[in-house]
Design a protein around this motif. Structure first.
Motif, PDB file in Angstrom:
ATOM      1  N   THR A  87       0.832  -1.205   0.000  1.00 43.99           N
ATOM      2  CA  THR A  87       0.000   0.000   0.000  1.00 43.99           C
ATOM      3  C   THR A  87       0.864   1.251   0.000  1.00 43.99           C
ATOM      4  OG1 THR A  87      -1.823  -1.109   1.136  1.00 43.99           O
ATOM      5  CG2 THR A  87      -1.737   1.291   1.290  1.00 43.99           C
ATOM      6  N   LEU A  88       1.874   1.282   0.845  1.00 42.17           N
ATOM      7  CA  LEU A  88       2.760   2.448   0.898  1.00 42.17           C
ATOM      8  C   LEU A  88       3.598   2.568  -0.372  1.00 42.17           C
ATOM      9  CD1 LEU A  88       3.864   2.209   4.637  1.00 42.17           C
ATOM     10  CD2 LEU A  88       2.333   3.911   3.619  1.00 42.17           C
ATOM     11  N   GLN A  89       4.032   1.444  -0.926  1.00 40.05           N
ATOM     12  CA  GLN A  89       4.816   1.478  -2.172  1.00 40.05           C
ATOM     13  C   GLN A  89       4.006   2.029  -3.342  1.00 40.05           C
ATOM     14  OE1 GLN A  89       5.919  -2.692  -2.280  1.00 40.05           O
ATOM     15  NE2 GLN A  89       8.064  -2.237  -1.801  1.00 40.05           N
ATOM     16  N   SER A  90       2.699   1.868  -3.278  1.00 39.37           N
ATOM     17  CA  SER A  90       1.849   2.353  -4.378  1.00 39.37           C
ATOM     18  C   SER A  90       1.729   3.878  -4.388  1.00 39.37           C
ATOM     19  CB  SER A  90       0.456   1.732  -4.281  1.00 39.37           C
ATOM     20  OG  SER A  90      -0.264   2.236  -3.162  1.00 39.37           O
ATOM     21  N   VAL A  91       2.125   4.513  -3.291  1.00 39.54           N
ATOM     22  CA  VAL A  91       1.993   5.964  -3.157  1.00 39.54           C
ATOM     23  C   VAL A  91       3.347   6.659  -3.030  1.00 39.54           C
ATOM     24  CG1 VAL A  91       0.935   7.824  -1.814  1.00 39.54           C
ATOM     25  CG2 VAL A  91      -0.242   5.630  -2.041  1.00 39.54           C
ATOM     26  N   TYR A  92       4.295   6.021  -2.345  1.00 38.51           N
ATOM     27  CA  TYR A  92       5.573   6.658  -2.021  1.00 38.51           C
ATOM     28  C   TYR A  92       6.750   5.829  -2.559  1.00 38.51           C
ATOM     29  CZ  TYR A  92       2.598   9.014   1.426  1.00 38.51           C
ATOM     30  OH  TYR A  92       1.606   9.715   2.037  1.00 38.51           O
TER      31      TYR A  92
END
Length: 326
Positions: free
Chosen positions: A238-243
């Motif tokens: 989830t975090l990799q998809s944004v940052y």
């Protein structure tokens, strides 16, 4: 958004080695432990003689036998965090604590830590077992800046070994004691900032991880391991998809769980910060203690995924970014 001004950590001096556990004659050895959990050593507030002679047969007696209480180890880590932040106790306007096994049912542990530091400010606990640090950050991030004082102290002390049955090899190999602390602000900027956070839980599965009042830690190990891997993996993705995530710190449950999550998400070894092999599972203090141990390694441009899981069952993730300047 929540600014991070300083981190601190503390681990007690007494070392539980794999050879010590083997000497307890509970059916374990170095090879078995390393294969199962990848932990070499742990720290404890209990004396090794006490563990050796009693195997902690009465967890109520462990409170009296402890060389440190939660308030003391919490204060040790808090003092480091304050020093790194360039602040004193007089600058703190609120103390929040979270733990998996508080020393007291009443009062809140934040009060006992604040008293140890000689701080008279509002105190409250936000507990979600091993995910408490993430939950503390999440709750503060949701509050309006004007509702908070300029600086808040988060403290996460854990003395899990007091709840360990040292005749049970499956639990005895896992846990260590420690504390972590963070000085944060929603009003005073710093180069380190929690940009976002998320929490969720599956309370219908709360019985999978339990410490009964004055009892021993127990868990459904297979189910909890699977839950931890899935939720940690989902959180990283989830975090990799944004940052542009380039660092990862997870709940220090065991090294195998962490490495499986890394393999599934493309996190390479030099991006993965961990200390579980040296300190064991230290509950909610594990992930922030890892961050604290790497305080000097945080560099501008870093995007650190902090993903923690805990009893309840709960999971929280947050993204710590290191800015180029204020």
């Amino acid at each position: 958004m929540l600014y991070l001004h300083g981190l601190g950590h503390f681990h007690p001096e007494n070392v539980i080695s794999n050879s010590f556990l083997e000497e307890l004659d509970i059916g374990t050895n170095e090879e078995w432990i390393m294969d199962r959990v990848g932990i070499m050593t742990r720290r404890t507030v209990l004396s090794l003689d006490y563990i050796r002679s009693t195997k902690n047969s009465d967890p109520r007696a462990a409170l009296e036998a402890s060389e440190y209480n939660n308030a003391q180890i919490g204060a040790f880590s808090a003092q480091m965090a304050l020093e790194r932040a360039g602040l004193s106790t007089a600058d703190i306007g609120m103390v929040i604590s979270g733990s998996s096994a508080s020393d007291h049912l009443t009062p809140v542990e934040a009060s006992t830590i604040a008293a140890e530091l000689n701080i008279d400010v509002p105190c409250l606990d936000v507990n979600s077992a091993c995910s408490s640090f993430g939950m503390d950050v999440h709750v503060l991030s949701m509050m309006k800046p004007e509702a908070l004082p300029p600086f808040v102290l988060i403290v996460n002390p854990e003395t899990m070994t007091k709840s360990v049955d040292y005749s049970d090899r499956s639990i005895a190999v896992l846990f260590g004691d420690g504390s972590a602390a963070a000085v944060v602000s929603s009003r005073e900027p710093s180069r380190s900032v929690f940009l976002s956070s998320f929490c969720d839980s599956k309370p219908t599965a709360w019985e999978k991880v339990v410490i009964p009042r004055m009892g021993y830690f127990r868990q459904d190990g297979h189910a909890v391991q699977g839950f931890a891997i899935r939720k940690t993996t989902d959180s990283i993705r989830t975090l990799q998809s944004v940052y542009p995530v380039n660092r990862f710190v997870g709940h220090q449950a065991n090294l195998g769980m962490l490495r499986t999550a890394c393999e599934r998400t493309g996190i390479v070894e030099d991006q993965h910060w961990h200390n579980v092999e040296h300190f064991g599972n230290t509950g909610c203090s594990g992930a922030p203690a890892v961050l604290s141990q790497h305080w000097q390694d945080l560099t501008p441009g870093d995007h650190v995924a902090v993903c923690v899981v805990g009893g309840g069952l709960t999971w929280v993730h947050t993204l710590l970014k290191i800015e180029d300047s204020l």
